[in-house]
Scaffold this motif. Structure first.
Motif, mmCIF file in Angstrom:
data_model
loop_
_atom_site.group_PDB
_atom_site.id
_atom_site.type_symbol
_atom_site.label_atom_id
_atom_site.label_comp_id
_atom_site.label_asym_id
_atom_site.label_seq_id
_atom_site.Cartn_x
_atom_site.Cartn_y
_atom_site.Cartn_z
ATOM 1 N N GLU A 137 15.243 -13.635 20.393
ATOM 2 C CA GLU A 137 14.815 -14.014 19.045
ATOM 3 C C GLU A 137 13.429 -14.656 19.046
ATOM 4 O OE1 GLU A 137 17.963 -16.445 17.447
ATOM 5 O OE2 GLU A 137 19.229 -14.697 17.064
ATOM 6 N N ALA A 138 12.562 -14.165 19.930
ATOM 7 C CA ALA A 138 11.222 -14.722 20.062
ATOM 8 C C ALA A 138 10.162 -13.944 19.306
ATOM 9 C CB ALA A 138 10.845 -14.773 21.552
ATOM 10 N N LEU A 139 10.555 -12.834 18.650
ATOM 11 C CA LEU A 139 9.608 -12.030 17.890
ATOM 12 C C LEU A 139 9.987 -12.006 16.413
ATOM 13 C CD1 LEU A 139 9.114 -8.938 20.250
ATOM 14 C CD2 LEU A 139 7.820 -11.078 20.179
ATOM 15 N N MET A 140 8.988 -11.763 15.571
ATOM 16 C CA MET A 140 9.193 -11.754 14.130
ATOM 17 C C MET A 140 9.483 -10.343 13.621
ATOM 18 S SD MET A 140 6.615 -13.185 11.172
ATOM 19 C CE MET A 140 6.675 -14.848 11.834
ATOM 20 N N ASP A 141 10.414 -10.234 12.720
ATOM 21 C CA ASP A 141 10.750 -8.971 12.078
ATOM 22 C C ASP A 141 9.636 -8.624 11.078
ATOM 23 O OD1 ASP A 141 11.771 -6.882 10.612
ATOM 24 O OD2 ASP A 141 13.465 -7.999 9.783
ATOM 25 N N ILE A 142 8.923 -7.519 11.340
ATOM 26 C CA ILE A 142 7.849 -7.102 10.426
ATOM 27 C C ILE A 142 8.169 -5.756 9.789
ATOM 28 C CG2 ILE A 142 6.062 -8.412 11.643
ATOM 29 C CD1 ILE A 142 5.104 -5.698 12.822
ATOM 30 N N THR A 143 9.462 -5.439 9.723
ATOM 31 C CA THR A 143 9.881 -4.140 9.184
ATOM 32 C C THR A 143 9.309 -3.878 7.797
ATOM 33 O OG1 THR A 143 11.959 -4.451 10.391
ATOM 34 C CG2 THR A 143 11.876 -2.663 8.769
ATOM 35 N N ASP A 144 9.386 -4.873 6.918
ATOM 36 C CA ASP A 144 8.923 -4.655 5.550
ATOM 37 C C ASP A 144 7.410 -4.478 5.485
ATOM 38 O OD1 ASP A 144 11.332 -4.770 3.846
ATOM 39 O OD2 ASP A 144 11.564 -6.738 4.754
ATOM 40 N N TYR A 145 6.686 -5.199 6.334
ATOM 41 C CA TYR A 145 5.239 -5.004 6.376
ATOM 42 C C TYR A 145 4.912 -3.561 6.746
ATOM 43 C CZ TYR A 145 4.199 -10.018 6.092
ATOM 44 O OH TYR A 145 4.068 -11.309 5.673
ATOM 45 N N VAL A 146 5.628 -3.043 7.738
ATOM 46 C CA VAL A 146 5.382 -1.670 8.187
ATOM 47 C C VAL A 146 5.713 -0.672 7.086
ATOM 48 C CG1 VAL A 146 6.096 0.115 9.826
ATOM 49 C CG2 VAL A 146 5.734 -2.235 10.619
ATOM 50 N N LYS A 147 6.874 -0.828 6.485
ATOM 51 C CA LYS A 147 7.313 0.119 5.462
ATOM 52 C C LYS A 147 6.415 0.071 4.228
ATOM 53 C CE LYS A 147 12.163 0.304 6.830
ATOM 54 N NZ LYS A 147 13.569 0.027 6.426
ATOM 55 N N ASN A 148 5.886 -1.104 3.914
ATOM 56 C CA ASN A 148 5.090 -1.257 2.704
ATOM 57 C C ASN A 148 3.600 -1.051 2.931
ATOM 58 O OD1 ASN A 148 7.447 -1.891 1.325
ATOM 59 N ND2 ASN A 148 7.254 -4.072 1.765
ATOM 60 N N SER A 149 3.211 -0.754 4.171
ATOM 61 C CA SER A 149 1.819 -0.472 4.487
ATOM 62 C C SER A 149 1.597 1.036 4.481
ATOM 63 C CB SER A 149 1.446 -1.042 5.857
ATOM 64 O OG SER A 149 0.219 -0.511 6.312
ATOM 65 N N GLN A 150 0.730 1.505 3.588
ATOM 66 C CA GLN A 150 0.439 2.940 3.568
ATOM 67 C C GLN A 150 -0.155 3.397 4.890
ATOM 68 O OE1 GLN A 150 -1.976 3.920 0.171
ATOM 69 N NE2 GLN A 150 -0.225 3.953 -1.218
ATOM 70 N N ILE A 151 -0.978 2.543 5.492
ATOM 71 C CA ILE A 151 -1.615 2.921 6.758
ATOM 72 C C ILE A 151 -0.579 3.050 7.864
ATOM 73 C CG2 ILE A 151 -3.222 2.180 8.562
ATOM 74 C CD1 ILE A 151 -4.879 0.848 6.367
ATOM 75 N N LEU A 152 0.233 2.017 8.060
ATOM 76 C CA LEU A 152 1.197 2.041 9.162
ATOM 77 C C LEU A 152 2.289 3.078 8.943
ATOM 78 C CD1 LEU A 152 1.553 -1.786 9.874
ATOM 79 C CD2 LEU A 152 0.267 -0.095 11.184
ATOM 80 N N SER A 153 2.738 3.237 7.730
ATOM 81 C CA SER A 153 3.833 4.170 7.480
ATOM 82 C C SER A 153 3.375 5.624 7.459
ATOM 83 C CB SER A 153 4.522 3.824 6.155
ATOM 84 O OG SER A 153 3.618 3.940 5.068
ATOM 85 N N GLN A 154 2.102 5.860 7.097
ATOM 86 C CA GLN A 154 1.631 7.237 6.972
ATOM 87 C C GLN A 154 0.760 7.703 8.141
ATOM 88 O OE1 GLN A 154 -0.131 7.966 3.100
ATOM 89 N NE2 GLN A 154 1.524 6.916 2.026
ATOM 90 N N ASN A 155 0.092 6.777 8.811
ATOM 91 C CA ASN A 155 -0.823 7.172 9.895
ATOM 92 C C ASN A 155 -0.136 7.300 11.247
ATOM 93 O OD1 ASN A 155 -2.708 6.908 7.884
ATOM 94 N ND2 ASN A 155 -4.145 5.705 9.089
ATOM 95 N N VAL A 156 1.094 6.828 11.335
ATOM 96 C CA VAL A 156 1.833 6.856 12.594
ATOM 97 C C VAL A 156 3.077 7.712 12.413
ATOM 98 C CG1 VAL A 156 3.020 5.473 14.337
ATOM 99 C CG2 VAL A 156 1.005 4.540 13.168
ATOM 100 N N GLU A 157 3.319 8.603 13.363
ATOM 101 C CA GLU A 157 4.492 9.462 13.283
ATOM 102 C C GLU A 157 5.769 8.620 13.195
ATOM 103 O OE1 GLU A 157 4.525 12.586 12.944
ATOM 104 O OE2 GLU A 157 2.652 13.404 13.762
ATOM 105 N N GLN A 158 6.702 9.053 12.363
ATOM 106 C CA GLN A 158 7.953 8.311 12.211
ATOM 107 C C GLN A 158 8.709 8.228 13.532
ATOM 108 O OE1 GLN A 158 9.070 6.507 9.629
ATOM 109 N NE2 GLN A 158 10.744 5.885 10.991
ATOM 110 N N SER A 159 8.588 9.257 14.345
ATOM 111 C CA SER A 159 9.277 9.236 15.641
ATOM 112 C C SER A 159 8.818 8.083 16.513
ATOM 113 C CB SER A 159 9.062 10.563 16.377
ATOM 114 O OG SER A 159 7.682 10.798 16.615
ATOM 115 N N GLU A 160 7.544 7.687 16.380
ATOM 116 C CA GLU A 160 7.038 6.553 17.148
ATOM 117 C C GLU A 160 7.712 5.266 16.684
ATOM 118 O OE1 GLU A 160 5.072 6.807 19.684
ATOM 119 O OE2 GLU A 160 4.363 8.876 19.472
#
Length: 494
Positions: A137-160
């Protein structure tokens, strides 16, 4: 995932965190974000409003302040170049960037700093460390940041993203796109031995014949046709493919973890390794060398090895380094193959576990950290991570890129020879031979991410060496390997 709390680390992280919520939450010194408010209140994804999503995205886009990064591999080649790298990253993101790069023992230093409560907004780590720190539990959950970022969600393959999603959550972004490892061969040696590498029989017997001919035709002192870093069980996949065995840990039909390389199915490959060693075709350095030693022996300056398994990028780096040193392709050229065919006529290669920048639980500028991750997932960010700093590693006029003399020595690699941006266009192309090696990616898959990967490598390597040296029979060695893997909690069944 079962949580194994390491009290010293978690206590330190929680005490130094600026959030008033649980240590694994997403609060920051700037205030609680929309994403973490949802997590804290137990709202489901379906209940998130469009306004909250837009707020999260806007926070990342308008992020400012300072971002503190603990890194390894990425950046300039020396202290002065690291300053140029930081300046370029600051100019691109509008953030103040502070980087810290330990001189050695990165993983150990990273854990010491986290355990001591030091605050970073991004930390470089590999897939095993990622799983381990999530478990703590030493890392922060950034799932919503990723999903809500057009750059991160669209520029990176979903498989990654799928590869680094644990229990439905994401805690990091990418340093680079992890490619795969291939069988690398010195083509100049093969030609001297009368071997067309594209006609090599993709079986254990076929490679044995190749190694035998290389040994017969090479008069160099201390030359060995083949090396494998056995002490770390460094990529045995191209050879284990011959019997259809997947390296690492997998799940059986009942969902229990086991290691296929420790089963009787893998015995023929271990016998093959022993045969190579007994006949002087395997470098004894395989039992003690690190990958850096293997690469040195494979390099143009040494040529003490004719074949190894390494990253697709290293095929290109060997060739690029040789050309930079004035060595012609006739005298030195590394080529690649996908190894042995499986019993069903396919190939099996290992794709690298992700190379990541994670957000620690006590990060103070999450939005700034996300902005850096977004930049790395663009064409421009990929250029910084690959070809380096404009004006130092290369110059640009319009759409024309020109590499400087110093840039030519850096092998188009400042942390990401293959950037994570899915549509990245390499300005100078890939290093010679790398593009050919990349085509074998269709046969590659990652191993299961486990927090105790180091134990797996240690145990497999130890028993593998004993079997190859004849200190344990193949049968006893495999039994010992299975027993110890289970005792150490790496596997769940023998």
């Amino acid at each position: 995932m079962r949580k194994r709390r390491l009290s010293a680390l978690i206590s330190a992280l929680c005490l130094t965190a600026t959030a008033v919520t649980a240590c694994g939450g997403g609060s920051t010194a700037q205030g609680t974000t929309a994403a973490t408010t949802a997590a804290a209140s137990g709202e489901t994804k379906a209940q998130e409003t469009e306004g909250a999503k837009e707020e999260t995205t806007a926070q990342a886009e308008t992020a400012g302040g300072s971002v503190r990064i603990l890194l390894n591999v990425t950046g300039g080649k020396d202290e002065e170049e690291m300053k140029l790298f930081v300046e370029a990253l600051e100019a691109a993101t509008g953030l103040e960037i502070e980087v810290e790069k330990p001189a050695s023992d990165y993983s150990k230093v990273m854990m010491q700093k986290l355990s001591g409560g030091e605050k970073y907004d991004l930390i470089y780590l590999n897939a095993s460390e990622y799983a381990n720190l999530i478990d703590q539990e030493a890392l922060m959950d950034i799932t919503d940041y990723v999903k809500n970022s057009q750059i991160l969600s669209q520029n990176v393959e979903q498989s990654e993203w799928d590869d680094i999603t644990i229990d439905g959550k994401i805690y990091a972004g990418f340093n680079k796109k992890e490619v795969h490892r291939v069988v690398a061969l010195n083509n100049a040696m093969l030609k001297a031995a009368g071997i067309d590498y594209q006609s090599i029989d993709p079986t254990l017997d076929g490679y044995y014949e190749v190694f035998s001919k290389l040994k017969e035709t090479n008069t160099e002192t201390d030359f060995y046709p083949f090396e494998v870093i056995m002490k770390d069980a460094w990529d045995l996949q191209p050879w284990m493919a011959s019997v259809g065995v997947k390296t690492g840990v997998v799940l059986d039909d009942s969902g229990k973890k086991y290691a296929p390389v420790s089963t009787e199915a893998a015995a023929p490959v271990w016998e093959w390794f022993k045969k190579l060693y007994d006949e002087g075709l395997m470098d004894p350095g395989s039992f003690v060398d690190a990958t850096s030693d293997m690469r040195s022996k494979m390099g143009a300056a040494s040529k003490k090895s004719g074949c190894c398994v390494d990253w697709a990028a290293w095929v290109g780096l060997h060739n690029s380094n040789a050309l930079a040193e004035g060595v012609s392709e006739d005298d030195y050229q590394v080529v690649s193959l996908p190894g042995c065919k499986t019993p069903d006529g396919n190939y099996m290669l290992g794709k690298g576990g992700a190379s990541l920048f994670a957000v620690p639980a006590n990060a103070e500028n999450v939005e700034g950290a996300v902005k850096v991750l977004e930049y790395f997932a663009t064409q421009e960010g990929g250029e910084l991570l690959s070809i380096g700093v404009e004006g130092h590693d290369y110059t640009k006029e319009g759409d024309t890129y020109t590499q400087t003399e110093i840039g030519k020595t850096h092998g188009n690699d400042h942390g990401a020879p293959v950037p994570i941006y899915k549509d990245f266009k390499a300005p100078f192309g890939y290093n010679p031979g790398m593009e050919d090696a990349l085509q074998f990616g269709q046969y590659a898959s990652i191993e299961m991410t486990i927090p105790n990967e180091a134990d797996y490598k240690e145990i497999v390597g130890k028993w593998g060496i004993q079997m190859i040296k004849g200190e344990a029979s193949i049968e006893d060695g495999l039994a010992g390997m299975r027993k110890e893997l289970m005792e150490r909690g790496v596997t769940e069944v023998e």
